[in-house]
Design a protein around this motif. Structure first.
Motif, PDB file in Angstrom:
ATOM      1  N   VAL A 138       0.825  -1.209   0.000  1.00 39.87           N
ATOM      2  CA  VAL A 138       0.000   0.000   0.000  1.00 39.87           C
ATOM      3  C   VAL A 138       0.862   1.264   0.000  1.00 39.87           C
ATOM      4  N   PRO A 139       1.859   1.390   0.891  1.00 42.57           N
ATOM      5  CA  PRO A 139       2.743   2.568   0.782  1.00 42.57           C
ATOM      6  C   PRO A 139       3.520   2.586  -0.537  1.00 42.57           C
ATOM      7  N   PHE A 140       3.931   1.397  -0.993  1.00 39.84           N
ATOM      8  CA  PHE A 140       4.657   1.343  -2.265  1.00 39.84           C
ATOM      9  C   PHE A 140       3.808   1.905  -3.405  1.00 39.84           C
ATOM     10  N   SER A 141       2.570   1.448  -3.482  1.00 41.87           N
ATOM     11  CA  SER A 141       1.692   1.888  -4.564  1.00 41.87           C
ATOM     12  C   SER A 141       1.381   3.369  -4.473  1.00 41.87           C
ATOM     13  N   ALA A 142       1.134   3.846  -3.250  1.00 44.08           N
ATOM     14  CA  ALA A 142       0.849   5.271  -3.070  1.00 44.08           C
ATOM     15  C   ALA A 142       2.041   6.117  -3.510  1.00 44.08           C
ATOM     16  N   LEU A 143       3.247   5.738  -3.053  1.00 45.61           N
ATOM     17  CA  LEU A 143       4.449   6.478  -3.435  1.00 45.61           C
ATOM     18  C   LEU A 143       4.724   6.351  -4.932  1.00 45.61           C
ATOM     19  N   TYR A 144       4.522   5.144  -5.459  1.00 47.78           N
ATOM     20  CA  TYR A 144       4.817   4.902  -6.864  1.00 47.78           C
ATOM     21  C   TYR A 144       3.943   5.748  -7.778  1.00 47.78           C
ATOM     22  N   TRP A 145       2.624   5.714  -7.565  1.00 44.50           N
ATOM     23  CA  TRP A 145       1.724   6.418  -8.474  1.00 44.50           C
ATOM     24  C   TRP A 145       1.856   7.929  -8.358  1.00 44.50           C
TER      25      TRP A 145
ATOM     26  N   ALA B 210      10.145   3.944  -4.488  1.00 45.65           N
ATOM     27  CA  ALA B 210       9.177   3.255  -3.629  1.00 45.65           C
ATOM     28  C   ALA B 210       9.735   1.938  -3.102  1.00 45.65           C
ATOM     29  N   ALA B 211      10.521   1.234  -3.908  1.00 39.69           N
ATOM     30  CA  ALA B 211      11.061  -0.066  -3.494  1.00 39.69           C
ATOM     31  C   ALA B 211      12.047   0.070  -2.342  1.00 39.69           C
ATOM     32  N   ILE B 212      12.927   1.059  -2.410  1.00 39.25           N
ATOM     33  CA  ILE B 212      13.919   1.246  -1.345  1.00 39.25           C
ATOM     34  C   ILE B 212      13.229   1.510  -0.010  1.00 39.25           C
ATOM     35  N   LEU B 213      12.226   2.354  -0.016  1.00 39.99           N
ATOM     36  CA  LEU B 213      11.570   2.751   1.226  1.00 39.99           C
ATOM     37  C   LEU B 213      10.747   1.628   1.853  1.00 39.99           C
ATOM     38  N   THR B 214      10.329   0.647   1.066  1.00 36.13           N
ATOM     39  CA  THR B 214       9.443  -0.407   1.592  1.00 36.13           C
ATOM     40  C   THR B 214      10.122  -1.770   1.693  1.00 36.13           C
ATOM     41  N   THR B 215      11.442  -1.853   1.479  1.00 38.15           N
ATOM     42  CA  THR B 215      12.143  -3.136   1.547  1.00 38.15           C
ATOM     43  C   THR B 215      12.041  -3.824   2.913  1.00 38.15           C
TER      44      THR B 215
END
Length: 374
Positions: free
Chosen positions: A238-245, A288-293
């Motif tokens: 969910v955070p990944f998708s929010a940050l990504y989009w 987004a990937a780095i922040l949610t690893t």
């Protein structure tokens, strides 16, 4: 208002200065360039709105499926290495512990992405790099449909209901991405659990071994265990998708203005669309990937383990205590190597597919109008 007055005063002083004709011309060119960039940005946004109106839901679904297929085929080997690295748990003694007893070839310690690729190919064979591809496809296609089509629907519906200056309009990609990912993650969580186990050390023994392991887990803990790791999956996705989009829409808007992108019918326009979407997707995916690893590490360990599920914060503290900050970012490099191209390929395939269908639909409408006029 003060800035405008200062600018007007500056222009007037330059105009009256006989020696300032060239600076004034430069100022005019700069101002015209700013207006031109803004016009190009607005034109790009208008083209995107036209594209959405000219593509049906089935055409968007087809575009999403094509992107999901290409992405799964290309990045599954990196996903296998990432899963193996993250399922290695460092004990307090400093030794590496695997969550499953398995064949000797599956218990080789991996010391990085390249080392993981080499050892898996050497001891298990090249096809092992695509272990879990079938559940990956079974998971990615419906998840991608729900995710991408759902994101477009939620974002567009929101923007139609509110004004352009409102908070919901400006940040619609942020929460639309989170909502779409929530539904997608819940739907495909059991399939992802099976895929993760197929790609872990347990998968070395084959499909039957993984199936028996999942069956034993369900018998011991109940059907709810099929959603094991759903909470950390939500923490990750969910955070990944929010940050990504949010990053994607912003970077795409900036690059569109600079590239003067216009949805035309020529192959050059399609190629520019591909490059724009590819670059925006890769950059946004990496951030987004780095922040949610850390959430991904916890999710992987919960899904390959049969022990009772623990709380997210407790699991993060435990990993940090035993392995330090490096433990929380274990598998980050293969995760980035997977996510950057997968996000780029997926979003560019999706956008180019929509552009193709929109252009085809526009040509059909134009031909119909021409026939009617004649």
């Amino acid at each position: 208002m003060t800035d405008s007055i200062d600018t007007i005063t500056e222009v007037e002083s330059i105009e009256h200065d006989s020696q300032g004709k060239e600076p004034f011309r430069r100022f005019q060119r700069h101002t015209e360039g700013q207006h031109h960039n803004e016009d190009r940005r607005i034109m790009s946004e208008q083209d995107a709105q036209v594209q959405k109106r000219l593509t049906s839901s089935s055409e968007r679904i087809l575009s999403a499926c094509a992107g999901a297929l290409m992405t799964s085929l290309l990045v599954t080997p990196l996903d296998v290495v990432k899963t193996r690295l993250q399922s290695q748990e460092k004990c307090a003694t400093g030794s590496i512990h695997f969550h499953h007893r398995s064949a000797e070839i599956g218990s080789k310690q991996l010391n990085g992405t390249l080392d993981g690729l080499y050892k898996i190919m050497r001891y298990e064979g090249v096809p092992s790099l695509w272990r879990g591809l079938s559940p990956a496809l079974a998971m990615s296609i419906p998840a991608t449909i729900i995710y991408f089509v759902g994101y477009d629907a939620v974002r567009d519906t929101t923007r139609q209901q509110v004004g352009e200056d409102s908070f919901l309009y400006q940040y619609s990609p942020l929460w639309a991405g989170g909502v779409a990912r929530t539904f997608a993650a819940f739907f495909i969580s059991p399939i992802e659990l099976f895929r993760t186990r197929m790609q872990s050390v347990e998968g070395v023994k084959g499909f039957r071994s993984v199936f028996n392991g999942v069956q034993a887990m369900v018998q011991q803990h109940g059907p709810r265990s099929l959603w094991r790791g759903l909470v950390p999956t939500m923490w990750r996705d969910v955070p990944f998708s929010a940050l990504y989009w949010m990053s994607y829409e912003k970077s795409r808007s900036i690059l569109s203005a600079n590239a003067a992108l216009h949805q035309g019918a020529s192959p050059e326009d399609a190629w520019r669309e591909f490059k724009l979407s590819f670059a925006s997707g890769a950059i946004s995916g990496m951030v987004a990937a780095i922040l949610t690893t850390p959430f991904d590490v916890v999710k992987t360990r919960l899904q390959v383990s049969s022990r009772e599920e623990r709380r997210m914060l407790f699991s993060i503290k435990e990993i940090y205590h035993l392995e330090g900050i490096r433990g929380l970012f274990r598998g980050c490099i293969p995760r980035l190597a997977k996510i950057a191209p997968s996000c780029a390929i997926m979003i560019s395939s999706y956008e180019v597919g929509k552009t193709f269908f929109a252009r085809k639909r526009a040509e059909e409408l134009q031909n119909t109008l021409t026939i009617q006029q004649t």
